[in-house]
Write a protein that holds these residues in place. Structure first.
Motif, mmCIF file in Angstrom:
data_model
loop_
_atom_site.group_PDB
_atom_site.id
_atom_site.type_symbol
_atom_site.label_atom_id
_atom_site.label_comp_id
_atom_site.label_asym_id
_atom_site.label_seq_id
_atom_site.Cartn_x
_atom_site.Cartn_y
_atom_site.Cartn_z
ATOM 1 N N ALA A 105 5.423 1.428 -8.373
ATOM 2 C CA ALA A 105 4.237 2.166 -7.947
ATOM 3 C C ALA A 105 4.096 3.442 -8.775
ATOM 4 N N ASN A 106 2.863 3.739 -9.171
ATOM 5 C CA ASN A 106 2.553 5.009 -9.816
ATOM 6 C C ASN A 106 1.241 5.507 -9.215
ATOM 7 N N ASP A 107 0.816 6.695 -9.598
ATOM 8 C CA ASP A 107 -0.383 7.290 -8.999
ATOM 9 C C ASP A 107 -1.619 6.423 -9.175
ATOM 10 N N ALA A 108 -1.780 5.825 -10.350
ATOM 11 C CA ALA A 108 -2.960 4.994 -10.611
ATOM 12 C C ALA A 108 -2.950 3.743 -9.730
ATOM 13 N N LYS A 109 -1.787 3.105 -9.609
ATOM 14 C CA LYS A 109 -1.674 1.905 -8.778
ATOM 15 C C LYS A 109 -1.913 2.234 -7.307
ATOM 16 N N ILE A 110 -1.365 3.349 -6.860
ATOM 17 C CA ILE A 110 -1.548 3.762 -5.467
ATOM 18 C C ILE A 110 -3.030 4.014 -5.180
ATOM 19 N N ALA A 111 -3.706 4.703 -6.086
ATOM 20 C CA ALA A 111 -5.138 4.977 -5.910
ATOM 21 C C ALA A 111 -5.947 3.675 -5.891
ATOM 22 N N PRO A 129 15.537 2.960 -6.411
ATOM 23 C CA PRO A 129 15.127 2.914 -7.820
ATOM 24 C C PRO A 129 15.901 1.905 -8.669
ATOM 25 N N TYR A 130 17.106 1.549 -8.271
ATOM 26 C CA TYR A 130 17.896 0.625 -9.085
ATOM 27 C C TYR A 130 17.524 -0.842 -8.854
ATOM 28 N N GLU A 131 16.687 -1.125 -7.873
ATOM 29 C CA GLU A 131 16.199 -2.492 -7.681
ATOM 30 C C GLU A 131 14.996 -2.702 -8.587
ATOM 31 N N VAL A 132 15.131 -3.650 -9.500
ATOM 32 C CA VAL A 132 14.097 -3.873 -10.510
ATOM 33 C C VAL A 132 13.151 -4.995 -10.115
ATOM 34 N N PHE A 133 13.652 -6.009 -9.450
ATOM 35 C CA PHE A 133 12.851 -7.190 -9.138
ATOM 36 C C PHE A 133 12.452 -7.227 -7.672
ATOM 37 N N GLN A 134 11.354 -7.902 -7.402
ATOM 38 C CA GLN A 134 10.845 -8.131 -6.057
ATOM 39 C C GLN A 134 10.703 -6.843 -5.246
ATOM 40 N N ARG A 135 10.086 -5.856 -5.863
ATOM 41 C CA ARG A 135 9.849 -4.583 -5.196
ATOM 42 C C ARG A 135 8.689 -4.727 -4.216
ATOM 43 N N LYS A 136 8.769 -4.023 -3.090
ATOM 44 C CA LYS A 136 7.718 -4.081 -2.072
ATOM 45 C C LYS A 136 7.209 -2.676 -1.798
ATOM 46 N N ASN A 137 5.900 -2.543 -1.816
ATOM 47 C CA ASN A 137 5.226 -1.275 -1.526
ATOM 48 C C ASN A 137 4.061 -1.572 -0.594
ATOM 49 N N GLU A 138 3.630 -0.560 0.131
ATOM 50 C CA GLU A 138 2.455 -0.695 0.977
ATOM 51 C C GLU A 138 1.654 0.589 0.966
ATOM 52 N N ILE A 139 0.356 0.429 1.069
ATOM 53 C CA ILE A 139 -0.541 1.534 1.384
ATOM 54 C C ILE A 139 -0.960 1.286 2.823
ATOM 55 N N VAL A 183 5.839 1.515 11.049
ATOM 56 C CA VAL A 183 6.579 0.977 9.925
ATOM 57 C C VAL A 183 7.639 1.986 9.509
ATOM 58 N N LYS A 184 8.871 1.529 9.374
ATOM 59 C CA LYS A 184 9.938 2.407 8.889
ATOM 60 C C LYS A 184 10.105 2.151 7.401
ATOM 61 N N SER A 185 10.368 3.189 6.641
ATOM 62 C CA SER A 185 10.442 3.048 5.208
ATOM 63 C C SER A 185 11.437 4.037 4.623
ATOM 64 N N SER A 186 11.918 3.715 3.420
ATOM 65 C CA SER A 186 12.797 4.633 2.731
ATOM 66 C C SER A 186 11.992 5.749 2.046
ATOM 67 N N LYS A 187 10.691 5.527 1.846
ATOM 68 C CA LYS A 187 9.858 6.547 1.192
ATOM 69 C C LYS A 187 8.466 6.511 1.827
ATOM 70 N N ILE A 188 8.089 7.581 2.469
ATOM 71 C CA ILE A 188 6.753 7.689 3.048
ATOM 72 C C ILE A 188 6.085 8.914 2.444
ATOM 73 N N SER A 189 4.952 8.708 1.786
ATOM 74 C CA SER A 189 4.261 9.812 1.134
ATOM 75 C C SER A 189 2.806 9.847 1.562
ATOM 76 N N PRO A 190 2.381 10.919 2.244
ATOM 77 C CA PRO A 190 0.957 11.047 2.535
ATOM 78 C C PRO A 190 0.196 11.466 1.279
ATOM 79 N N PHE A 191 -1.068 11.101 1.204
ATOM 80 C CA PHE A 191 -1.894 11.566 0.092
ATOM 81 C C PHE A 191 -3.318 11.672 0.521
#
Length: 93
Positions: A10-16, A45-55, A85-93
């Motif tokens: 995930a990066n800023d452009a993908k999130i947007a 960050p060390y997991e390269v494959f099958q990454r999961k993200n959500e908006i 939803v519980k997550s290792s990284k939650i970022s409001p924007f």
């Protein structure tokens, strides 16, 4: 909440882009939202494959009342979740 799942890094452009897709899908289905969006990143960050993200976006309590038959999977990758939803990284924007 309503959630849109996507893979990869995930990066800023993908999130947007996925935030816009989530907003478009909710508008198309006639589902109101609060405008409070969050990014959820599940993998270290060390997991390269099958990454999961959500908006996700918080829905008002009565958002699904008139269209209760549309809960669950609405369109590809869009889900309505009733539990927190519980997550290792939650970022409001």
């Amino acid at each position: 909440v309503a959630a849109l799942t996507f893979g990869g890094w995930a990066n800023d452009a993908k999130i947007a882009r996925y935030k816009e897709q989530l907003t478009t899908a909710l508008n198309r289905e006639g589902i109101a939202h609060t405008g409070r969006f969050y990014f959820l990143g599940y993998n270290p960050p060390y997991e390269v494959f099958q990454r999961k993200n959500e908006i996700i976006v918080v829905l008002p309590k009565n958002a699904l009342d008139p269209i209760s038959k549309k809960t669950g999977r609405l369109t590809r990758n869009l889900k309505i979740k009733k539990n927190t939803v519980k997550s290792s990284k939650i970022s409001p924007f």
